[in-house]
Every structure is written in C-alpha cells, then in structure tokens.
Design a protein around this motif. Structure first.
Motif, short mmCIF file in Angstrom:
data_model
loop_
_atom_site.label_atom_id
_atom_site.label_comp_id
_atom_site.label_asym_id
_atom_site.label_seq_id
_atom_site.Cartn_x
_atom_site.Cartn_y
_atom_site.Cartn_z
N ARG A 99 0.83 -1.21 0.00
CA ARG A 99 0.00 0.00 0.00
C ARG A 99 0.86 1.26 0.00
NH1 ARG A 99 -3.81 -0.26 4.86
NH2 ARG A 99 -4.71 1.60 3.88
N LEU A 100 1.92 1.25 0.81
CA LEU A 100 2.81 2.41 0.82
C LEU A 100 3.50 2.59 -0.53
CD1 LEU A 100 4.45 1.95 4.34
CD2 LEU A 100 3.05 3.90 3.63
N CYS A 101 3.92 1.48 -1.12
CA CYS A 101 4.61 1.56 -2.41
C CYS A 101 3.66 2.08 -3.48
CB CYS A 101 5.14 0.18 -2.79
SG CYS A 101 6.20 0.18 -4.26
N ALA A 102 2.41 1.65 -3.45
CA ALA A 102 1.44 2.11 -4.45
C ALA A 102 1.24 3.62 -4.36
CB ALA A 102 0.12 1.37 -4.27
N VAL A 103 1.14 4.13 -3.14
CA VAL A 103 0.97 5.57 -2.94
C VAL A 103 2.21 6.32 -3.43
CG1 VAL A 103 0.70 7.39 -1.21
CG2 VAL A 103 -0.65 5.31 -1.04
N ALA A 104 3.39 5.81 -3.07
CA ALA A 104 4.64 6.46 -3.45
C ALA A 104 4.83 6.46 -4.96
CB ALA A 104 5.82 5.78 -2.76
N GLU A 105 4.58 5.31 -5.59
CA GLU A 105 4.74 5.23 -7.03
C GLU A 105 3.74 6.13 -7.76
OE1 GLU A 105 6.60 0.80 -7.86
OE2 GLU A 105 4.42 1.09 -8.01
N ALA A 106 2.51 6.19 -7.27
CA ALA A 106 1.52 7.05 -7.91
C ALA A 106 1.96 8.51 -7.89
CB ALA A 106 0.17 6.89 -7.21
N HIS A 107 2.55 8.93 -6.78
CA HIS A 107 3.06 10.31 -6.70
C HIS A 107 4.15 10.53 -7.73
CE1 HIS A 107 4.76 14.01 -5.18
NE2 HIS A 107 5.92 13.41 -4.96
N LEU A 108 5.09 9.58 -7.84
CA LEU A 108 6.19 9.75 -8.78
C LEU A 108 5.73 9.68 -10.23
CD1 LEU A 108 9.02 7.68 -7.06
CD2 LEU A 108 8.94 10.15 -7.37
N LEU A 109 4.85 8.77 -10.53
CA LEU A 109 4.41 8.63 -11.92
C LEU A 109 3.71 9.88 -12.42
CD1 LEU A 109 3.21 4.91 -11.86
CD2 LEU A 109 5.27 5.84 -12.93
N ALA A 110 3.08 10.61 -11.51
CA ALA A 110 2.45 11.88 -11.89
C ALA A 110 3.49 12.93 -12.28
CB ALA A 110 1.59 12.40 -10.75
N LEU A 111 4.75 12.70 -11.91
CA LEU A 111 5.84 13.63 -12.25
C LEU A 111 6.53 13.24 -13.55
CD1 LEU A 111 7.43 14.02 -8.69
CD2 LEU A 111 5.64 15.42 -9.76
N HIS A 112 6.08 12.17 -14.18
CA HIS A 112 6.59 11.69 -15.48
C HIS A 112 8.10 11.37 -15.43
CE1 HIS A 112 2.69 12.86 -17.01
NE2 HIS A 112 2.88 14.09 -16.56
N PRO A 113 8.51 10.49 -14.52
CA PRO A 113 9.92 10.10 -14.48
C PRO A 113 10.23 9.13 -15.61
CG PRO A 113 8.67 8.75 -12.96
CD PRO A 113 7.69 9.74 -13.55
N VAL A 114 11.52 8.86 -15.79
CA VAL A 114 11.93 7.87 -16.77
C VAL A 114 12.33 6.55 -16.10
CG1 VAL A 114 12.69 9.60 -18.43
CG2 VAL A 114 14.32 8.70 -16.75
N ARG A 115 12.60 6.63 -14.80
CA ARG A 115 13.03 5.44 -14.08
C ARG A 115 12.72 5.60 -12.60
NH1 ARG A 115 19.31 4.36 -14.01
NH2 ARG A 115 19.01 5.14 -16.13
N LEU A 116 12.35 4.48 -11.96
CA LEU A 116 12.17 4.44 -10.52
C LEU A 116 13.23 3.53 -9.92
CD1 LEU A 116 8.28 4.03 -10.18
CD2 LEU A 116 9.63 6.13 -10.44
N VAL A 117 13.75 3.90 -8.74
CA VAL A 117 14.75 3.08 -8.05
C VAL A 117 14.29 2.83 -6.62
CG1 VAL A 117 16.68 3.83 -9.48
CG2 VAL A 117 16.10 5.13 -7.43
#
Length: 334
Positions: A99-117
C-alpha cells in the motif's frame, strides 16, 4: 487517509511523526544514524525540484510503516524517481509495504519520471519478489558494516600521522575549517562523484550542500576529520553522530583524485574512530557499493563487521533520461 480491514491507516507524514518514524527506521536500517530532528531537517532542506512526499502507516496509535518518494536531484540526469519504504519486521506480509509503495509510485508517476529506483534488503525474498512483480530489476548491490570503535587497535595512527606530516599533510577536525567551506565543497563533490551508482552524482550545488549536509543536526564537527596538504583539503572522513544513543555513521569518506592511494582516507577514518572511542560511541555504521573495492578493503582492514546489505533495483517507466547541466563547482572566486 485510507484504512484497510486490519485497521492499518495510511496518511501523509506530519512533523509530530518524526520521533516514531525515526525509531522505526533505526530498526529497519540498524547501521544508520536516524533521529527525528534529522528527518525534519532533510524534509526542510530538500530541493523543491525533488517534489518529495512522505507517508506513514499506523496501527492504532503505533507507527508501523514509512515511505518517501521524490526525484533524485544530486545528478544531472533528469527524471530519476526514488522510492524508500520501511515496515516494522513484525508486521510484514500484511500488505503494508504494498500500500505504501502504491501511494509512493503514484506520486512519482504523476511527475513523469523515466526510471524508478528502490532498495531491498539482501535475503528478504518476499520484498525482492514483490519488487520484481512490479517490474523492478537489480542494478547494483551495497554492503553494510558496523564497528565498535572501542575495540580497534589504533597503534598505527600515530605512525601514519608522523609519515603524513613528513609529506606535508596534517589532520584537522571539521570544526577548525569553517572558513574553508568552498574548498571543502570541492573535495566533497569530488568524493560524491566517485561513488558508484546508476547515474552520476554530479549535481551538488554549494548552497544546497551547505544547507543539507554541513548544517545538518547530526554532522559532528569534532568527530569529522579532514586531511590538508598545506592549506588545501584533500581527503575527508565525516561522521554523523547520535550522542544520546552512542551511535555514529560514516557520512562521507573520500579523497581528491590527485591524492589517492596514499593512505589519506585511512588516516582520516582512523582519526574518526579514535575520536568516537573517546566520546563514548559504541557503534559506527557504514555502507558502500559492492564495487567500491578501495572502500571495502579499508573497512575490512579496520575490522568493520559485515551486516546484511541491500540490492538496488530499477524500473524503467518512460522515455530516455535527459541530462541537466552539472553543478559541482563552488561559488566563483572562492
């Protein structure tokens, strides 16, 4: 705020959560020095371009999970999103991390990154499988160490100090060098750039470095040492120190390229160990990339004890990364 059937609530991190979050993070990351004041300092001094956010997981009144997500700003490569997760060991495999990861990833994906680490503890098969299901793949590994400074044989230190002095080098605590911050920044930036990572850590502007690192609540000016050649800082070993708990962590160790392989980093690190032993510190933690052979050899020589390390995982999510102008120089005229 969201709540599941087990009563686990996810909400945004608040300043009042800092001490409880630090207590959880000390359990999950035993080699690191983490306090509530440090978490608040990092939040207050982070670059606005990181767009960082933090969340906590609560069970009743207990903080049992923590997450942070933001863009990596100490690199000239744009669009690298970092996810940090921590869940209390007694409450894993209950979906809290997901659940925490889903919230964190959703925030980042809204910023249009090219990679997540993201980092995963070695040996944590559940976390590794969870990350792989989300598209992450291992890119690097890091090793973690701890040392009791009271057990270290420091007999070589006076010999090394004398040999260094004969070559025009001397040790000085950071407290004595407050008027040389631009030169220290050049040294720190060079040491940072030398750290192995998936992208170059080549964007360390002076003002941000001073605010985030030098002015941090845990960087100890008495326990951090610099080697000078004449009046030029050429090597450093800095310590983060939690005096209340008698714990320390190697914040940065490094040497200017022209002065490497002369034992200067070892000299500086031995000086931090001597200080720590005299100051009542019982543990010094350290973390190094698994390919950083020079630092691994130094830690082994100093009898650091290995702890379970971390796997660094990456997930591509967009177009090829773009590079911004690197900024590692100190202010002009310094």
């Amino acid at each position: 705020m969201t709540t599941n059937e087990e009563g686990i609530r996810i909400r945004t991190f608040r300043a009042s959560d800092a001490e409880a979050a630090a207590a959880l993070l000390r359990i999950v990351y035993p080699a690191e020095v983490i306090t509530g004041s440090m978490l608040l300092h990092v939040r207050a001094t982070g670059s606005p371009t990181a767009r960082a956010r933090r969340w906590v997981a609560l069970r009743g009144g207990d903080l049992v999970g923590w997450a942070r997500a933001g863009l990596v700003t100490w690199t000239s490569i744009r669009g690298i999103g970092s996810v940090e997760l921590a869940v209390h060991p007694d409450l894993r495999r209950r979906g809290i991390g997901g659940r925490l990861c889903a919230v964190a990833e959703a925030h980042l994906l809204a910023l249009h990154p090219v990679r997540l680490v993201v980092d995963v503890a070695k040996g944590d098969g559940d976390a590794l499988e969870f990350a792989r299901r989300r598209g992450y793949r291992q890119t690097r590994a890091s090793r973690v160490w701890t040392l009791d400074p009271r057990t270290v044989d420091l007999s070589e230190l006076p010999v090394r100090e004398a040999a260094a002095a004969a070559g025009g080098f001397r040790l000085a605590p950071l407290r004595e060098l407050g008027d040389r911050l631009p030169a220290l920044h050049r040294l720190y930036a060079a040491a940072t750039l030398d750290q192995p990572w998936d992208v170059p850590l080549d964007n360390v502007p002076f003002r941000r470095w001073k605010r985030q690192v030098v002015d941090g609540p845990l960087l100890d000016p008495d326990g951090s040492f610099v080697v000078l050649h004449g009046e030029e800082p050429v090597s450093l070993a800095w310590l983060l120190v939690d005096r209340e708990r008698g714990r320390a962590e190697n914040e940065m160790t490094g040497t200017l390229p022209a002065y490497r392989h002369r034992g200067l980093a070892r000299l500086a690190k031995l000086a931090t160990i001597r200080w720590a032993a005299s100051a009542g510190i019982t543990s010094i933690g350290s973390g190094n990339d698994a390919t950083n052979t020079d630092m691994l050899a130094l830690n082994e020589h100093l009898d650091y004890r290995p702890l379970p390390g971390y796997l660094e995982l990456s997930r591509p999510v967009g177009a090829r990364p773009r590079r911004r102008q690197a900024r590692i120089r100190s202010p002009a005229g310094s």
